[in-house]
Design a protein around this motif. Structure first.
Motif, PDB file in Angstrom:
ATOM      1  N   GLU A 263       0.878  -1.176   0.000  1.00  0.00           N
ATOM      2  CA  GLU A 263       0.000   0.000   0.000  1.00  0.00           C
ATOM      3  C   GLU A 263       0.912   1.222   0.000  1.00  0.00           C
ATOM      4  O   GLU A 263       1.572   1.502   0.989  1.00  0.00           O
ATOM      5  N   TRP A 264       0.947   1.957  -1.082  1.00  0.00           N
ATOM      6  CA  TRP A 264       1.848   3.094  -1.240  1.00  0.00           C
ATOM      7  C   TRP A 264       1.040   4.376  -1.326  1.00  0.00           C
ATOM      8  O   TRP A 264       0.229   4.545  -2.225  1.00  0.00           O
ATOM      9  N   ASP A 265       1.224   5.274  -0.353  1.00  0.00           N
ATOM     10  CA  ASP A 265       0.580   6.581  -0.366  1.00  0.00           C
ATOM     11  C   ASP A 265       1.613   7.582  -0.874  1.00  0.00           C
ATOM     12  O   ASP A 265       2.521   7.989  -0.146  1.00  0.00           O
ATOM     13  N   GLN A 266       1.453   7.961  -2.128  1.00  0.00           N
ATOM     14  CA  GLN A 266       2.438   8.818  -2.774  1.00  0.00           C
ATOM     15  C   GLN A 266       2.422  10.236  -2.210  1.00  0.00           C
ATOM     16  O   GLN A 266       3.441  10.917  -2.222  1.00  0.00           O
TER      17      GLN A 266
ATOM     18  N   LYS B 185       1.814  11.162   1.017  1.00  0.00           N
ATOM     19  CA  LYS B 185       2.471  11.180   2.331  1.00  0.00           C
ATOM     20  C   LYS B 185       3.802  10.430   2.335  1.00  0.00           C
ATOM     21  O   LYS B 185       4.486  10.397   3.358  1.00  0.00           O
ATOM     22  N   LEU B 186       4.135   9.837   1.203  1.00  0.00           N
ATOM     23  CA  LEU B 186       5.348   9.010   1.087  1.00  0.00           C
ATOM     24  C   LEU B 186       5.366   7.929   2.164  1.00  0.00           C
ATOM     25  O   LEU B 186       6.358   7.695   2.847  1.00  0.00           O
ATOM     26  N   ARG B 187       4.223   7.275   2.311  1.00  0.00           N
ATOM     27  CA  ARG B 187       4.087   6.243   3.335  1.00  0.00           C
ATOM     28  C   ARG B 187       3.830   4.902   2.651  1.00  0.00           C
ATOM     29  O   ARG B 187       2.958   4.786   1.788  1.00  0.00           O
ATOM     30  N   LEU B 188       4.612   3.910   3.083  1.00  0.00           N
ATOM     31  CA  LEU B 188       4.531   2.573   2.494  1.00  0.00           C
ATOM     32  C   LEU B 188       4.194   1.561   3.583  1.00  0.00           C
ATOM     33  O   LEU B 188       4.804   1.555   4.654  1.00  0.00           O
TER      34      LEU B 188
ATOM     35  N   VAL C 175       5.116  -4.174   7.890  1.00  0.00           N
ATOM     36  CA  VAL C 175       6.180  -3.166   7.876  1.00  0.00           C
ATOM     37  C   VAL C 175       5.598  -1.840   7.414  1.00  0.00           C
ATOM     38  O   VAL C 175       4.808  -1.795   6.464  1.00  0.00           O
ATOM     39  N   THR C 176       5.966  -0.760   8.094  1.00  0.00           N
ATOM     40  CA  THR C 176       5.623   0.581   7.649  1.00  0.00           C
ATOM     41  C   THR C 176       6.917   1.337   7.402  1.00  0.00           C
ATOM     42  O   THR C 176       7.925   1.114   8.076  1.00  0.00           O
ATOM     43  N   TYR C 177       6.853   2.224   6.420  1.00  0.00           N
ATOM     44  CA  TYR C 177       8.050   2.978   6.049  1.00  0.00           C
ATOM     45  C   TYR C 177       7.610   4.339   5.522  1.00  0.00           C
ATOM     46  O   TYR C 177       6.642   4.436   4.769  1.00  0.00           O
ATOM     47  N   GLU C 178       8.303   5.376   5.921  1.00  0.00           N
ATOM     48  CA  GLU C 178       8.034   6.709   5.394  1.00  0.00           C
ATOM     49  C   GLU C 178       9.284   7.212   4.715  1.00  0.00           C
ATOM     50  O   GLU C 178      10.349   7.282   5.334  1.00  0.00           O
TER      51      GLU C 178
END
Length: 165
Positions: free
Chosen positions: A93-96, A98-101, A116-119
């Motif tokens: 799930e990629w939020d372009q 907010k740059l949140r993955l 896993v979450t990544y910003e």
């Protein structure tokens, strides 16, 4: 008693390279050149040792698989961990904006996974079913918050198929 008397006596000072001199009746301790050199070398060695220890301690990081991470309980508490695994198909799930993955990282050999979450900026080679290493603080059974994602490109490191096998 003999040890205590020896420790406070002039023979102990001589043993350590020290001497009492009292030209004017005052007591003063004069260090020999050898003693000053030894103390200086000791301070330098202690300082270098301290710097090496702190540098190693700050860069030390555990590299584990997903199943090892889940089985570790609190073994990695208060430390940074690298977890190797494979990006689960259909879990990205990629939020372009907010740059949140968010994605699920599967173990490569066992049937276990972690969320896993990544910003940050999405790595170029990041894709489903790709081997990755995520790096971040240990979070226990909660979602792993990665500070860094390292993707691998296995095609660069595999031998070419010759067709003889």
């Amino acid at each position: 008693m003999k040890l205590a008397a020896w420790l406070v006596g002039p023979q102990a000072l001589n043993w350590f390279g020290l001497s009492l001199r009292g030209a004017t009746g005052q007591r003063s301790i004069i260090l020999s050149t050898r003693t000053r050199f030894t103390i200086g070398i000791g301070i330098i060695i202690a300082t270098v040792g301290f710097l090496i220890f702190t540098a190693v301690d700050q860069t030390r990081m555990y590299m584990v698989t997903v199943s090892e991470y889940l089985d570790a309980n609190q073994a990695f508490a208060d430390s940074t961990v690298r977890v190797a695994g494979r990006v689960a198909p259909g879990s990205i799930e990629w939020d372009q904006q907010k740059l949140r993955l968010n994605f699920r990282l599967d173990d490569m050999e066992q049937d276990q996974s972690i969320e896993v979450t990544y910003e940050g900026i999405l790595p170029d080679m990041f894709a489903e079913d790709r081997d990755v290493v995520v790096e971040g603080p240990f979070a226990g059974a909660e979602a792993f918050e990665a500070d860094t994602i390292i993707t691998s490109c296995p095609s660069k490191y595999e031998p070419e198929q010759t067709g003889h096998e």
